[in-house]
Design a protein around this motif. Sequence first.
Motif, PDB file in Angstrom:
ATOM      1  N   ASN A 155      30.146  68.796  39.640  1.00  0.00           N
ATOM      2  CA  ASN A 155      30.004  67.369  39.905  1.00  0.00           C
ATOM      3  C   ASN A 155      29.719  66.641  38.599  1.00  0.00           C
ATOM      4  OD1 ASN A 155      29.860  67.103  43.024  1.00  0.00           O
ATOM      5  ND2 ASN A 155      28.566  68.870  42.536  1.00  0.00           N
ATOM      6  N   PHE A 156      30.176  65.394  38.531  1.00  0.00           N
ATOM      7  CA  PHE A 156      29.975  64.593  37.313  1.00  0.00           C
ATOM      8  C   PHE A 156      28.501  64.601  36.886  1.00  0.00           C
ATOM      9  CE2 PHE A 156      28.960  60.655  35.115  1.00  0.00           C
ATOM     10  CZ  PHE A 156      29.990  60.529  34.208  1.00  0.00           C
TER      11      PHE A 156
ATOM     12  N   GLY B  77      35.812  62.749  42.472  1.00  0.00           N
ATOM     13  CA  GLY B  77      35.384  63.617  43.563  1.00  0.00           C
ATOM     14  C   GLY B  77      34.840  62.837  44.744  1.00  0.00           C
ATOM     15  N   VAL B  78      33.804  62.030  44.519  1.00  0.00           N
ATOM     16  CA  VAL B  78      33.238  61.212  45.604  1.00  0.00           C
ATOM     17  C   VAL B  78      34.305  60.238  46.105  1.00  0.00           C
ATOM     18  CG1 VAL B  78      31.506  59.467  46.184  1.00  0.00           C
ATOM     19  CG2 VAL B  78      30.875  61.386  44.686  1.00  0.00           C
TER      20      VAL B  78
ATOM     21  N   VAL C 277      22.028  60.089  47.874  1.00  0.00           N
ATOM     22  CA  VAL C 277      22.341  61.011  48.958  1.00  0.00           C
ATOM     23  C   VAL C 277      21.036  61.650  49.469  1.00  0.00           C
ATOM     24  CG1 VAL C 277      22.723  63.071  47.507  1.00  0.00           C
ATOM     25  CG2 VAL C 277      24.054  62.779  49.602  1.00  0.00           C
TER      26      VAL C 277
HETATM   27  N1  NAP Z   1      23.719  58.370  44.172  1.00  0.00           N
HETATM   28  C1  NAP Z   1      24.070  59.584  44.589  1.00  0.00           C
HETATM   29  O1  NAP Z   1      23.455  60.157  45.502  1.00  0.00           O
HETATM   30  C2  NAP Z   1      25.257  60.224  43.940  1.00  0.00           C
HETATM   31  C3  NAP Z   1      25.827  61.371  44.501  1.00  0.00           C
HETATM   32  C4  NAP Z   1      26.987  61.904  43.915  1.00  0.00           C
HETATM   33  C5  NAP Z   1      27.528  61.313  42.777  1.00  0.00           C
HETATM   34  N2  NAP Z   1      26.906  60.244  42.229  1.00  0.00           N
HETATM   35  C6  NAP Z   1      27.466  59.563  41.047  1.00  0.00           C
HETATM   36  O2  NAP Z   1      28.687  58.967  41.457  1.00  0.00           O
HETATM   37  C7  NAP Z   1      29.600  58.915  40.375  1.00  0.00           C
HETATM   38  C8  NAP Z   1      30.902  59.586  40.782  1.00  0.00           C
HETATM   39  O3  NAP Z   1      30.687  60.972  40.938  1.00  0.00           O
HETATM   40  P1  NAP Z   1      31.937  61.947  41.025  1.00  0.00           P
HETATM   41  O4  NAP Z   1      31.408  63.306  41.245  1.00  0.00           O
HETATM   42  O5  NAP Z   1      32.934  61.376  41.956  1.00  0.00           O
HETATM   43  O6  NAP Z   1      32.517  61.826  39.524  1.00  0.00           O
HETATM   44  P2  NAP Z   1      34.027  62.020  39.033  1.00  0.00           P
HETATM   45  O7  NAP Z   1      34.730  62.979  39.909  1.00  0.00           O
HETATM   46  O8  NAP Z   1      33.942  62.321  37.586  1.00  0.00           O
HETATM   47  O9  NAP Z   1      34.680  60.591  39.256  1.00  0.00           O
HETATM   48  C9  NAP Z   1      34.197  59.470  38.561  1.00  0.00           C
HETATM   49  C10 NAP Z   1      35.290  58.434  38.456  1.00  0.00           C
HETATM   50  O10 NAP Z   1      34.757  57.311  37.766  1.00  0.00           O
HETATM   51  C11 NAP Z   1      35.768  56.697  36.988  1.00  0.00           C
HETATM   52  N3  NAP Z   1      35.274  56.304  35.656  1.00  0.00           N
HETATM   53  C12 NAP Z   1      35.303  55.058  35.169  1.00  0.00           C
HETATM   54  N4  NAP Z   1      34.805  55.015  33.948  1.00  0.00           N
HETATM   55  C13 NAP Z   1      34.503  56.271  33.610  1.00  0.00           C
HETATM   56  C14 NAP Z   1      33.962  56.841  32.433  1.00  0.00           C
HETATM   57  N5  NAP Z   1      33.652  56.107  31.345  1.00  0.00           N
HETATM   58  N6  NAP Z   1      33.762  58.164  32.421  1.00  0.00           N
HETATM   59  C15 NAP Z   1      34.061  58.904  33.506  1.00  0.00           C
HETATM   60  N7  NAP Z   1      34.571  58.408  34.672  1.00  0.00           N
HETATM   61  C16 NAP Z   1      34.784  57.077  34.704  1.00  0.00           C
HETATM   62  C17 NAP Z   1      36.897  57.715  36.840  1.00  0.00           C
HETATM   63  O11 NAP Z   1      38.028  57.127  37.431  1.00  0.00           O
HETATM   64  P3  NAP Z   1      39.261  56.590  36.532  1.00  0.00           P
HETATM   65  O12 NAP Z   1      39.567  57.648  35.539  1.00  0.00           O
HETATM   66  O13 NAP Z   1      40.324  56.370  37.551  1.00  0.00           O
HETATM   67  O14 NAP Z   1      38.759  55.325  35.917  1.00  0.00           O
HETATM   68  C18 NAP Z   1      36.455  58.938  37.620  1.00  0.00           C
HETATM   69  O15 NAP Z   1      37.480  59.430  38.462  1.00  0.00           O
HETATM   70  C19 NAP Z   1      28.888  59.593  39.201  1.00  0.00           C
HETATM   71  O16 NAP Z   1      28.279  58.604  38.406  1.00  0.00           O
HETATM   72  C20 NAP Z   1      27.835  60.451  39.873  1.00  0.00           C
HETATM   73  O17 NAP Z   1      26.743  60.712  39.009  1.00  0.00           O
HETATM   74  C21 NAP Z   1      25.780  59.694  42.785  1.00  0.00           C
END
Ligand code: NAP
Length: 314
Positions: A39-40, A145-146, A250
């Motif tokens: 996960n990111f 991912g999310v 979450v």
């Molecule tokens: N609050 C919670 O409970 C919770 C739970 C899970 C995840 N999260 C957070 O939610 C976010 C998404 O998680 P994920 O696992 O889906 O991550 P991921 O798979 O890496 O997806 C993140 C998306 O954000 C976009 N993005 C825009 N600017 C970016 C940058 N400078 N660097 C990287 N990505 C960028 C990208 O889309 P494009 O390339 O299309 O722009 C990427 O596909 C993260 O910040 C994570 O820490 C929070």
Amino acid sequence: MLALVHDPHAPGLLRLGDAPDPIAEPTQAVIDVAAVSFNFGEIAYRSALTRPGHVSGWDAAGVVARPAADGSGPPAGTRVVTFGWSGAWAERRAVHTSELAVVPDGVDLGTASALPVAGVTALQATRRLGSILGRRVLITGASGGVGRFAVQLAAMAGAHVIASVGSPARAEGLRALGAAEIVLGPTELTAPVHGVLDNVGGSQLAEAFNRLEDDGVALAIGKASGEPTLIDFERARTTSARGRLENFNVSTPFGDDLAYLLRLLQARRLDPQIGWRGPWTSAADAADALLSRRVRGKAVLDLVPNPGFTTGSA
Ligand SMILES: NC(=O)c1ccc[n+]([C@@H]2O[C@H](COP(=O)([O-])OP(=O)(O)OC[C@H]3O[C@@H](n4cnc5c(N)ncnc54)[C@H](OP(=O)(O)O)[C@@H]3O)[C@@H](O)[C@H]2O)c1
């Protein structure tokens, strides 16, 4: 046992090395791990204080090696997917039995390992929006991912889903998952939205907030952009709508939500969108691909080489 241990000098800060076997509490089962997903958050936010040798990792799927001593959870030999705040990236993990779900026959363990943090976050956040039947919902970071789980779950809940991505290439497959519109950022929205699931933060969250309907809600899920979010509430009050902004985190335990997501997988109503899959010996490549936005969806690592799947980012 072997584990991906924290090593400040290794590529991706990860080295396959020895780690002590986990010590299970009475409420925990011990799992022989077959596959994990990255996960990111657990890759991007590793602390400078993490001690060398520490085993991180949230999501893992495998087989129960030793059931919980208190009698809870499934018996030895059961295939399960699991969540915990550490210890997933190892041959064995101890996990509380409320944080696992039984993987149905026909669902591959690597596929199941993609579910925990990304899938449950998307599910709980979509629920938090309330009824979205026939309503416009914007999902930022929809390529990740999310995001890819959220697009599917929001569409399943009846929303008109608008997927926001960084480039047209990152949108690949999103219409087939249920996105009615694709935009390159919230500034491209042509009408207000009722709900926002924001994974990117910064200017995208600020722009999305300004485009909410009066009773709309934006959930700040993540900050993948790394940018702080600056909102001019006076401008929002005077020039646009009066929606709400809420922080989202979450909630545990994951067990029931994982079981629901597994039922959707088994019924082929949910696609885990695995954009990278390979052996855990390539963990540094997977981490790099994820952080450099080269993975469409989830990155899954097999502990035992899986000839049915190829390595590489999509
Ligand atoms: N609050 C919670 O409970 C919770 C739970 C899970 C995840 N999260 C957070 O939610 C976010 C998404 O998680 P994920 O696992 O889906 O991550 P991921 O798979 O890496 O997806 C993140 C998306 O954000 C976009 N993005 C825009 N600017 C970016 C940058 N400078 N660097 C990287 N990505 C960028 C990208 O889309 P494009 O390339 O299309 O722009 C990427 O596909 C993260 O910040 C994570 O820490 C929070």
